[in-house]
Design an enzyme around this catalytic site. Structure first.
Site, PDB file in Angstrom:
ATOM      1  N   ASP A  57      41.857   0.475 -28.959  1.00 15.53           N
ATOM      2  CA  ASP A  57      42.787  -0.606 -29.289  1.00 15.53           C
ATOM      3  C   ASP A  57      43.131  -0.484 -30.780  1.00 15.53           C
ATOM      4  OD1 ASP A  57      40.584  -1.608 -30.634  1.00 15.53           O
ATOM      5  OD2 ASP A  57      40.539  -3.537 -29.574  1.00 15.53           O
TER       6      ASP A  57
ATOM      7  N   CYS B 152      36.840   0.528 -29.906  1.00 12.96           N
ATOM      8  CA  CYS B 152      37.446  -0.759 -30.272  1.00 12.96           C
ATOM      9  C   CYS B 152      36.692  -1.279 -31.491  1.00 12.96           C
ATOM     10  CB  CYS B 152      37.470  -1.744 -29.101  1.00 12.96           C
ATOM     11  SG  CYS B 152      35.879  -2.395 -28.563  1.00 12.96           S
TER      12      CYS B 152
ATOM     13  N   THR C 205      34.127  -3.332 -31.890  1.00 10.86           N
ATOM     14  CA  THR C 205      32.674  -3.254 -31.703  1.00 10.86           C
ATOM     15  C   THR C 205      32.256  -2.173 -30.718  1.00 10.86           C
ATOM     16  OG1 THR C 205      32.826  -4.833 -29.894  1.00 10.86           O
ATOM     17  CG2 THR C 205      32.397  -5.742 -32.100  1.00 10.86           C
TER      18      THR C 205
ATOM     19  N   HIS D 242      19.903  11.346 -19.734  1.00 16.84           N
ATOM     20  CA  HIS D 242      19.276  10.443 -18.761  1.00 16.84           C
ATOM     21  C   HIS D 242      20.285   9.715 -17.883  1.00 16.84           C
ATOM     22  CE1 HIS D 242      15.141   9.922 -20.941  1.00 16.84           C
ATOM     23  NE2 HIS D 242      15.662  11.120 -21.165  1.00 16.84           N
TER      24      HIS D 242
ATOM     25  N   HIS E  21      16.245  11.384 -13.053  1.00 22.44           N
ATOM     26  CA  HIS E  21      17.364  10.549 -13.516  1.00 22.44           C
ATOM     27  C   HIS E  21      18.455  10.438 -12.448  1.00 22.44           C
ATOM     28  CE1 HIS E  21      15.386  10.584 -17.325  1.00 22.44           C
ATOM     29  NE2 HIS E  21      15.480  11.903 -17.415  1.00 22.44           N
TER      30      HIS E  21
HETATM   31  C1  RB5 Z   1      39.771  -6.928 -31.517  1.00 25.66           C
HETATM   32  O1  RB5 Z   1      39.887  -7.852 -32.565  1.00 25.66           O
HETATM   33  C2  RB5 Z   1      38.340  -6.876 -31.038  1.00 25.66           C
HETATM   34  O2  RB5 Z   1      37.988  -8.051 -30.400  1.00 25.66           O
HETATM   35  C3  RB5 Z   1      38.129  -5.684 -30.119  1.00 25.66           C
HETATM   36  O3  RB5 Z   1      38.495  -4.528 -30.773  1.00 25.66           O
HETATM   37  C4  RB5 Z   1      36.701  -5.448 -29.669  1.00 25.66           C
HETATM   38  O4  RB5 Z   1      35.812  -5.485 -30.721  1.00 25.66           O
HETATM   39  C5  RB5 Z   1      36.266  -6.243 -28.518  1.00 25.66           C
HETATM   40  O5  RB5 Z   1      35.140  -6.072 -27.977  1.00 25.66           O
END
Ligand code: RB5
Length: 149
Positions: free
Chosen positions: A8, A65, A67, A98, A133
Site C-alpha cells: 500500500d 504495508c 506494519t 518450518h 513440518h
Molecule cells: C496505513 O496507514 C496502515 O494502516 C497500513 O499500511 C498498515 O499498517 C495496516 O496494517
C-alpha cells in the site's frame, strides 16, 4: 525464480528498495503496485499478490504495508497462502524451513531498509524442510478446508 510484490502507500518506499534489490540480483518480478503515494487499501494489493502465487504465476511473494500486519492478515484469507510477517532474520529463516511460507510480509514503519533486505534474501534462499513440518501444515490446511465454503 519469479517474485510477486505489492504494497500500500505506507509500504511504497520499502517496496521500491526491494524491487531495486531484486532486479540487481536478477530475479524476475511481478510488481502489482501501488506505484504512487496516494492513499490506498492494503487488502487490494494483498489479494493481487496472493492470487498470483495461488495461480502459480509466481514462486514466492513479498507484501509491504505500514506494519505488515494488515497486509498479511488479508493475504492469509486466500486458501493456500501462508503469509509470514517478519521483522528479524531468524523468523525469515524459520518461516520458510518450518512453515513453508509463500509470502513474506514486512512493515515499512517497523524495520529499516538494511534489515528488510537481509530478511528478503534469507526468505528467498531458504528451503522448506518438510518431514514433521509437512504433517503440521496438513493440519493447517484441514482447518482452512473446514471453514471454507
Ligand atoms: C496505513 O496507514 C496502515 O494502516 C497500513 O499500511 C498498515 O499498517 C495496516 O496494517
Amino acid at each position: 525464480m519469479k517474485i510477486s510484490i505489492g504494497s500500500d502507500h505506507a509500504g511504497l518506499p520499502l517496496k521500491q528498495e526491494i524491487v531495486k534489490h531484486l532486479k540487481d540480483e536478477d530475479y524476475e518480478i511481478n510488481d502489482f503496485g501501488t506505484f504512487t503515494e496516494k492513499s490506498c487499501d492494503y487488502p487490494d494489493y494483498a489479494l493481487k499478490v496472493a492470487e498470483d502465487i495461488k495461480n502459480g504465476n509466481s514462486d514466492l511473494g513479498i507484501l509491504v504495508c505500514g506494519t505488515g500486519i494488515g497486509i498479511s492478515i488479508a493475504a492469509n484469507k486466500v486458501p493456500g497462502i501462508r503469509a509470514a510477517l517478519c521483522s528479524d532474520t531468524f523468523s525469515a529463516h524459520a518461516c520458510r524451513e518450518h512453515n513453508n511460507a509463500n509470502i513474506l510480509a514486512l512493515g515499512q514503519r517497523v524495520v529499516g531498509v538494511g534489515v528488510a533486505l537481509d530478511i528478503v534474501d534469507i526468505f528467498l534462499k531458504t528451503k522448506f524442510q518438510g518431514g514433521r513440518h509437512e504433517k503440521r501444515l496438513n493440519k493447517v490446511a484441514e482447518i482452512e478446508a473446514k471453514y471454507s465454503k
